[in-house]
Design a protein around this motif. Structure first.
Motif, short mmCIF file in Angstrom:
data_model
loop_
_atom_site.label_atom_id
_atom_site.label_comp_id
_atom_site.label_asym_id
_atom_site.label_seq_id
_atom_site.Cartn_x
_atom_site.Cartn_y
_atom_site.Cartn_z
N PRO A 56 0.83 -1.21 0.00
CA PRO A 56 0.00 0.00 0.00
C PRO A 56 0.87 1.27 0.00
O PRO A 56 1.44 1.63 1.02
CB PRO A 56 -0.79 -0.12 1.31
CG PRO A 56 0.13 -0.88 2.21
CD PRO A 56 0.89 -1.83 1.32
N ALA A 57 0.99 1.90 -1.15
CA ALA A 57 1.81 3.11 -1.24
C ALA A 57 1.60 3.78 -2.58
O ALA A 57 0.98 3.22 -3.49
CB ALA A 57 3.28 2.75 -1.08
N THR A 58 2.14 4.98 -2.71
CA THR A 58 2.07 5.69 -3.98
C THR A 58 3.36 5.54 -4.78
O THR A 58 3.38 5.84 -5.97
CB THR A 58 1.78 7.18 -3.75
OG1 THR A 58 2.78 7.71 -2.88
CG2 THR A 58 0.40 7.38 -3.16
N THR A 59 4.45 5.11 -4.14
CA THR A 59 5.71 4.86 -4.82
C THR A 59 6.38 3.63 -4.21
O THR A 59 6.05 3.23 -3.10
CB THR A 59 6.70 6.04 -4.68
OG1 THR A 59 6.95 6.24 -3.29
CG2 THR A 59 6.15 7.30 -5.30
N TYR A 76 2.95 -1.79 -6.16
CA TYR A 76 2.37 -0.93 -5.14
C TYR A 76 1.07 -0.34 -5.65
O TYR A 76 0.86 -0.21 -6.85
CB TYR A 76 3.35 0.17 -4.71
CG TYR A 76 3.84 1.03 -5.85
CD1 TYR A 76 3.14 2.16 -6.24
CD2 TYR A 76 5.01 0.71 -6.53
CE1 TYR A 76 3.59 2.95 -7.27
CE2 TYR A 76 5.46 1.49 -7.57
CZ TYR A 76 4.75 2.61 -7.94
OH TYR A 76 5.18 3.39 -8.97
N SER A 77 0.19 -0.04 -4.71
CA SER A 77 -1.12 0.51 -5.06
C SER A 77 -1.57 1.44 -3.95
O SER A 77 -1.53 1.08 -2.77
CB SER A 77 -2.14 -0.62 -5.22
OG SER A 77 -3.44 -0.10 -5.28
N GLU A 78 -1.99 2.62 -4.32
CA GLU A 78 -2.46 3.58 -3.32
C GLU A 78 -3.68 3.06 -2.57
O GLU A 78 -3.86 3.30 -1.39
CB GLU A 78 -2.77 4.91 -3.99
CG GLU A 78 -2.99 6.03 -3.01
CD GLU A 78 -3.07 7.39 -3.70
OE1 GLU A 78 -3.40 8.35 -3.00
OE2 GLU A 78 -2.81 7.49 -4.91
N SER A 79 -4.50 2.25 -3.26
CA SER A 79 -5.71 1.72 -2.63
C SER A 79 -5.46 0.45 -1.82
O SER A 79 -6.36 -0.05 -1.16
CB SER A 79 -6.75 1.40 -3.70
OG SER A 79 -6.36 0.27 -4.45
N GLU A 80 -4.25 -0.10 -1.88
CA GLU A 80 -3.85 -1.35 -1.21
C GLU A 80 -4.35 -2.59 -1.94
O GLU A 80 -4.04 -3.70 -1.55
CB GLU A 80 -4.36 -1.44 0.23
CG GLU A 80 -3.91 -0.35 1.14
CD GLU A 80 -4.46 -0.51 2.54
OE1 GLU A 80 -5.11 -1.53 2.84
OE2 GLU A 80 -4.24 0.40 3.35
#
Length: 100
Positions: A56-59, A76-80
């Motif tokens: 879970p992250a933006t980078t 990685y995915s901002e939404s998890e």
């Protein structure tokens, strides 16, 4: 293909010893939780694709894979969670690994 979320917990340094009748609620004190998603695919005859681990992250962060499992894939995915872009990237990485 399926996906599963795994919750990682990092407990704080606080330890509490108390009686079972103590009315105070200490559960969850200083607990940091992170959900990591894994996608995998296994066929009916037992063949499988290497999994994709989604942080879970933006980078991307280098410390996620200090000791990476060989040939596993990471994203990685901002939404998890998994999405069509991540799934397509996973399939492409598996195809490219097979072709080399």
């Amino acid at each position: 293909m399926d996906e599963i979320g795994v919750m990682l917990s990092m407990l704080g340094s606080v330890k509490i010893l108390m009686g079972k009748d103590d009315p105070r609620d200490y559960r969850g004190t200083n607990v940091k939780r992170t959900t990591v998603t894994a996608i995998e695919c296994i066929s009916a005859d037992g063949r499988s694709l290497l999994p994709m681990i989604i942080w879970p992250a933006t980078t991307h962060r280098a410390n996620w894979t200090t000791y990476p499992t060989p040939r596993w894939h990471y994203a990685y995915s901002e939404s998890e969670y998994n999405d069509s872009k991540i799934s397509l990237e996973w399939i492409k990485q598996i195809r490219d690994a097979r072709d080399t």
